[in-house]
Design a protein around this motif. Structure first.
Motif, PDB file in Angstrom:
ATOM      1  N   GLU A   1      -3.289  -2.739   1.323  1.00  0.00           N
ATOM      2  CA  GLU A   1      -1.920  -3.209   1.139  1.00  0.00           C
ATOM      3  C   GLU A   1      -1.902  -4.395   0.176  1.00  0.00           C
ATOM      4  O   GLU A   1      -2.926  -5.048  -0.025  1.00  0.00           O
ATOM      5  N   PRO A   2      -0.740  -4.711  -0.390  1.00  0.00           N
ATOM      6  CA  PRO A   2      -0.655  -5.861  -1.289  1.00  0.00           C
ATOM      7  C   PRO A   2      -1.023  -7.188  -0.619  1.00  0.00           C
ATOM      8  O   PRO A   2      -1.485  -8.107  -1.266  1.00  0.00           O
TER       9      PRO A   2
ATOM     10  N   PRO B   1      -6.356  -5.952  -3.229  1.00  0.00           N
ATOM     11  CA  PRO B   1      -5.839  -6.884  -4.236  1.00  0.00           C
ATOM     12  C   PRO B   1      -6.943  -7.767  -4.831  1.00  0.00           C
ATOM     13  O   PRO B   1      -6.891  -8.128  -5.997  1.00  0.00           O
TER      14      PRO B   1
ATOM     15  N   LEU C   1      -1.997  -2.983  -7.782  1.00  0.00           N
ATOM     16  CA  LEU C   1      -2.003  -4.186  -6.945  1.00  0.00           C
ATOM     17  C   LEU C   1      -2.307  -5.455  -7.747  1.00  0.00           C
ATOM     18  O   LEU C   1      -2.384  -6.537  -7.170  1.00  0.00           O
TER      19      LEU C   1
END
Length: 115
Positions: free
Chosen positions: A46-47, A60, A106
């Protein structure tokens, strides 16, 4: 012909002024689901968030690694000998392309590592 040649420098100047982030591409709609299924057991895909496995870098972090390119990431994901033992699985070429596109999405100009 002369008129179109006289426009060439102007068109080059306009093209040079376009600001497109490096290596930005559209993300395949299934890329996040593939990342969740294949990688989220160890990595945060996820970011924002920390990886479930503290030895697995967050995506990221990977995406914002200085010098990382589409080519270097593709080579790393397709060369099974580069994987840690936990990543000993095979990815199809289209899956590699999806994951590379998602990881690169990302990237952030104002990125700061979580630690």
């Amino acid at each position: 012909m002369i008129r179109s040649l006289s426009l060439a420098p102007a068109l080059l100047l306009v093209a040079a002024c376009q600001t497109t982030p490096p290596e930005q591409t559209a993300v395949h709609p299934d890329a996040h689901a593939l990342a969740q299924a294949a990688c989220a057991g160890c990595h945060s895909v996820e970011p924002v968030g920390l990886s479930p496995n503290p030895d697995a870098p967050e995506w990221p972090v990977i995406a914002n690694t200085p010098g990382l390119t589409r080519q270097s990431l593709t080579v790393w994901l397709t060369d099974a000998h580069a994987y840690p033992e936990e990543m000993d699985f095979y990815l199809e070429e289209d899956e590699v392309d999806m994951l590379v596109g998602y990881i690169l999405s990302l990237r952030s100009e104002d990125y700061h590592p979580p630690y």
